[in-house]
Design a protein around this motif. Structure first.
Motif, PDB file in Angstrom:
ATOM      1  N   GLN A  55       0.807  -1.214   0.000  1.00  0.00           N
ATOM      2  CA  GLN A  55       0.000   0.000   0.000  1.00  0.00           C
ATOM      3  C   GLN A  55       0.847   1.274   0.000  1.00  0.00           C
ATOM      4  N   TYR A  76       2.403   6.809   2.281  1.00  0.00           N
ATOM      5  CA  TYR A  76       1.102   6.152   2.167  1.00  0.00           C
ATOM      6  C   TYR A  76       0.164   7.221   1.643  1.00  0.00           C
ATOM      7  N   ASP A  77      -0.237   7.097   0.378  1.00  0.00           N
ATOM      8  CA  ASP A  77      -1.043   8.133  -0.268  1.00  0.00           C
ATOM      9  C   ASP A  77      -2.433   8.219   0.340  1.00  0.00           C
ATOM     10  N   THR A  78      -2.808   9.437   0.716  1.00  0.00           N
ATOM     11  CA  THR A  78      -4.148   9.666   1.252  1.00  0.00           C
ATOM     12  C   THR A  78      -4.694  10.983   0.727  1.00  0.00           C
ATOM     13  N   ARG A 123      -7.706   6.411  -0.106  1.00  0.00           N
ATOM     14  CA  ARG A 123      -6.806   6.095  -1.224  1.00  0.00           C
ATOM     15  C   ARG A 123      -7.496   6.159  -2.584  1.00  0.00           C
TER      16      ARG A 123
END
Length: 198
Positions: A55, A76-78, A123
């Motif tokens: 992730q 962690y892309d958000t 995400r």
């Protein structure tokens, strides 16, 4: 780590001194440079489960002050600027919200990375197409093929146009770095760069 009082006769503060504290401070400061909410070091990344590692996104390879050992960094892309349903305890229950959160934490399974509604909503912009474009751009950048990297990273940045900062922070950070060299990879390029913020 060393814990204790630091200062002079006029002012004394309690603090911690250690390379880990310094690294955490550098990563926290660099989140602004990369336009992300979280940066993850290689050492922390290696402690994560394979399901969690998948992730995360490798966003650069850097050296930090006091070390010339290249270190990959991850995020962690958000997409955080969105409305989430309010978390509530179940109706007709004696549980409060904290009890619900504790129960969720205790019942953690790695499948939650793909099934938890909040995680999947966070995400929503990190699509496979975006990840593929960014990975190609990063590989070309690290490999010294900067004209190819520029094309892929500009594409990745555009794919994230509707996120919190109107684009992809890591793509923009690398593009800015390459632009400072007029898009021409230095002849002594080793596939990493110094991290400029502490």
């Amino acid at each position: 780590a060393i814990e204790g009082a630091v200062g002079s006769l006029q002012k004394v503060d309690a603090t911690y001194l250690s390379p880990h504290v310094n690294m955490a401070a550098r990563m926290e400061a660099a989140t602004r440079q990369f336009g992300v909410s979280t940066l993850i070091t290689r050492n922390f990344f290696k402690l994560m489960s394979p399901e969690a590692q998948v992730q995360c996104r490798k966003i650069d390879v850097v050296t930090v002050k006091g070390s010339n050992v290249p270190m990959p960094i991850y995020t962690y892309d958000t997409f955080q600027s969105q409305v989430f349903p309010e978390l509530r305890a179940p109706k007709f229950s004696m549980l409060n919200v904290q009890d619900v959160l504790n129960m969720q934490a205790e019942s953690y399974e790695s499948s939650m990375w793909m099934t938890d509604p909040d995680l999947t909503q966070l995400r929503c912009l990190a699509t496979p197409r975006f990840k593929c474009a960014f990975e190609k751009g990063l590989d070309d950048y690290l490999g010294g093929r900067w004209s190819d990297a520029r094309e892929s990273l500009e594409k990745a940045d555009h794919m994230m146009a509707s996120n919190d900062i109107g684009g992809d922070g890591p793509s923009r950070a690398i593009l800015k770095y390459m632009k400072s060299y007029d898009w021409d990879c230095p002849s002594d390029w080793k596939g990493h760069r110094p991290l400029t913020s502490k």
